[in-house]
Enzyme design. Structure first.
Site, mmCIF file in Angstrom:
data_model
loop_
_atom_site.group_PDB
_atom_site.id
_atom_site.type_symbol
_atom_site.label_atom_id
_atom_site.label_comp_id
_atom_site.label_asym_id
_atom_site.label_seq_id
_atom_site.Cartn_x
_atom_site.Cartn_y
_atom_site.Cartn_z
ATOM 1 N N LYS A 1 3.180 9.880 8.350
ATOM 2 C CA LYS A 1 2.521 9.452 9.598
ATOM 3 C C LYS A 1 3.139 10.033 10.877
ATOM 4 O O LYS A 1 2.769 11.121 11.271
ATOM 5 C CB LYS A 1 2.415 7.931 9.616
ATOM 6 C CG LYS A 1 1.427 7.448 8.531
ATOM 7 C CD LYS A 1 0.855 6.075 8.772
ATOM 8 C CE LYS A 1 -0.410 5.855 7.980
ATOM 9 N NZ LYS A 1 -0.219 5.286 6.647
ATOM 10 N N PHE B 1 0.853 -1.191 0.000
ATOM 11 C CA PHE B 1 0.000 0.000 0.000
ATOM 12 C C PHE B 1 0.883 1.233 0.000
ATOM 13 O O PHE B 1 1.753 1.373 0.851
ATOM 14 C CB PHE B 1 -0.912 0.025 1.231
ATOM 15 C CG PHE B 1 -1.783 1.253 1.270
ATOM 16 C CD1 PHE B 1 -2.869 1.388 0.415
ATOM 17 C CD2 PHE B 1 -1.504 2.302 2.146
ATOM 18 C CE1 PHE B 1 -3.659 2.534 0.437
ATOM 19 C CE2 PHE B 1 -2.297 3.444 2.178
ATOM 20 C CZ PHE B 1 -3.373 3.559 1.315
ATOM 21 N N ASP C 1 9.165 2.641 1.128
ATOM 22 C CA ASP C 1 8.018 3.317 1.713
ATOM 23 C C ASP C 1 8.045 3.013 3.207
ATOM 24 O O ASP C 1 7.644 1.932 3.639
ATOM 25 C CB ASP C 1 6.723 2.815 1.058
ATOM 26 C CG ASP C 1 5.478 3.487 1.641
ATOM 27 O OD1 ASP C 1 5.597 4.113 2.714
ATOM 28 O OD2 ASP C 1 4.402 3.364 1.025
HETATM 29 C C1 LIG Z 1 -0.527 5.545 5.255
HETATM 30 C C2 LIG Z 1 0.381 5.052 4.219
HETATM 31 C C3 LIG Z 1 0.512 5.699 2.980
HETATM 32 C C4 LIG Z 1 -0.353 6.871 2.587
HETATM 33 O O1 LIG Z 1 -0.202 7.966 3.451
HETATM 34 P P1 LIG Z 1 -1.329 9.112 3.473
HETATM 35 O O2 LIG Z 1 -0.796 10.096 4.477
HETATM 36 O O3 LIG Z 1 -2.601 8.469 3.875
HETATM 37 O O4 LIG Z 1 -1.396 9.687 2.125
HETATM 38 C C5 LIG Z 1 1.421 5.193 2.083
HETATM 39 N N1 LIG Z 1 2.191 4.133 2.376
HETATM 40 C C6 LIG Z 1 2.110 3.499 3.557
HETATM 41 C C7 LIG Z 1 3.002 2.337 3.845
HETATM 42 C C8 LIG Z 1 1.192 3.919 4.515
HETATM 43 O O5 LIG Z 1 1.084 3.270 5.663
#
Ligand SMILES: *Cc1c(COP(=O)(O)O)cnc(C)c1O
Length: 409
Positions: free
Chosen positions: A254, A138, A223
């Site tokens: 985050k 994700f 990521d």
């Molecule tokens: C939450 C998340 C995203 C997206 O971040 P947003 O602030 O919601 O745009 C992308 N990659 C990972 C691994 C995430 O946990």
């Protein structure tokens, strides 16, 4: 009459993209959230790994208040001293040389993808555009981020898949080697998957990915939006490879703002060589208000004693959760993840289990592959961890009794 915020059917005036729990909170303190009637909940999801320092952290609150009195926003056409300070903090503590600040994780991913393509373009290889990602990953919700993510359902109805994105099965080394070709720009991966079910990439794979990227002259994008900033017990999850698994580009968000919207794309100077004036931008990204909170947050998150605390609490959870797995074989299938990014794969439906946990006043997150995730504040005490386990145990008891009642003997 005031509208109820705990009614089972939420507002008609909010776009219906979330299946919301019938629960609203008025204030928070550390690892607790309180409803308007003063009911306390133990927060083991931290707004999906965002409030890593807990709610109402005195330093973060002070940083917002002080900055709110002075200056909120200027523009990136001026120097922003705290942006330079936060960039220094992040680069001194990572592989990176430069940062671009955003308002969200998905924007940090956008910047990462653009940086990777522009790198090859600047080197005279404009054909190298393919970003290789993995099933179950994700990366966010903008069109490029959902195209990079390994979950086809997030793309449904949003037009044809974009060119330049390739998806491979998770953990299939041969498929990965075979997929790298003349149009490959980069590999994107979460060192520990979040939404996809808390699967942790073995350290040997982090090393292997680095070697593979070097061999083919392609870029490695991590990521670490969810698994970074202390969550696994190191400041960043790639550090578990002891210097042998460093990326070229990394997306962070985050915990970066502890609840204030801040994200960042980090890169080596070499990887960012194509990102010249005019090639990218953001109105809000890195503004004075966001940066004041970002600095306060990262100054706390880099503290070695906090990371040690995470490892200690994570060790406790890991031991206790495997006990729950033994005692509730009809409910718990597997324990996964790393540090305080914990996945519990269930045999009973995860959405139902989240409600059972809420009945025990424990908040946990959902996840792919029928997991629930524990993403507590990194400041969760051992006593609170014990309490979380007790509440989980009671939820498991109810789930086990239900599943046994449903199965004819
Ligand atoms: C939450 C998340 C995203 C997206 O971040 P947003 O602030 O919601 O745009 C992308 N990659 C990972 C691994 C995430 O946990």
């Amino acid at each position: 009459m005031a509208e109820s915020t705990t009614a089972p059917v939420p507002s008609d005036h909010i776009m219906g993209v979330y299946a919301r729990a019938p629960l609203a909170f008025e204030r928070g303190e550390g690892s607790r959230l309180y409803t308007a009637d003063g009911e306390a909940y133990l927060d083991c999801m931290a707004g999906i790994a965002v409030t890593a320092l807990g709610h109402n952290h005195p330093k973060l609150v002070q940083a917002v208040k002080d900055q709110a009195d002075k200056l909120w926003h200027t523009s990136n056409i001026f120097r922003i001293p705290n942006q330079e300070k936060l960039a220094k903090l992040l680069t001194e503590n990572t592989f990176a040389d430069v940062c671009f600040f955003t308002n969200s994780g998905t924007e940090a991913i956008e910047c990462a993808i653009k940086t990777a393509r522009k790198y090859h373009w600047a080197k005279g290889n404009p054909e190298k555009i393919d970003i290789i990602g993995f099933e179950g990953s994700f990366h966010g919700r903008t069109l490029a981020a959902v195209n990079a993510s390994g979950n086809a359902s997030y793309l449904e109805g949003f037009g044809p898949p974009m060119p330049g994105f390739v998806h491979l099965p998770y953990g299939d080394h041969e498929a990965l080697k075979a997929a790298i070709g003349p149009t490959t720009a980069a590999i994107i991966i979460e060192p520990v998957q979040g939404e996809g079910g808390a699967r942790s990439l073995p350290v040997s794979c982090l090393r292997g990915l680095r070697e593979l990227c070097d061999e083919h002259g392609i870029l490695l994008i991590y990521d670490e939006i969810q698994c970074g900033l202390g969550r696994t017990g190191k400041l960043f999850a790639y550090e578990w490879a002891d210097g042998a698994g460093e990326p070229d580009i990394m997306a962070v968000a985050k915990a970066l703002g502890g609840g204030f919207p801040v994200g960042a794309c980090l890169a080596t100077a070499e990887a960012a060589r194509g990102m010249t004036p005019g090639s990218h931008g953001s109105t809000y990204g890195g503004n004075p208000l966001a940066m004041a909170v970002g600095v306060a947050s990262v100054e706390e998150l880099v503290k070695p004693e906090l990371l040690e605390h995470v490892r200690e609490v994570a060790g406790y959870f890991s031991q206790q959760l495997s006990g729950l797995k033994d005692r509730f074989p009809d409910v718990v299938e597997d324990i996964r993840g790393k540090g305080l990014l914990i996945g519990v794969k269930l045999k009973t439906p995860n959405r139902e289990f989240m409600q059972l946990a809420r009945d025990q006043h424990l908040l946990i997150a959902g996840g792919g592959d029928n997991c629930v995730r524990l993403l507590p504040p990194l400041t969760l005490s051992l006593d609170e961890a014990r309490e979380a386990i007790e509440r989980l145990e009671r939820a498991c008891g109810v789930a086990q009794a239900r599943s046994r009642a449903a199965v004819p003997a």
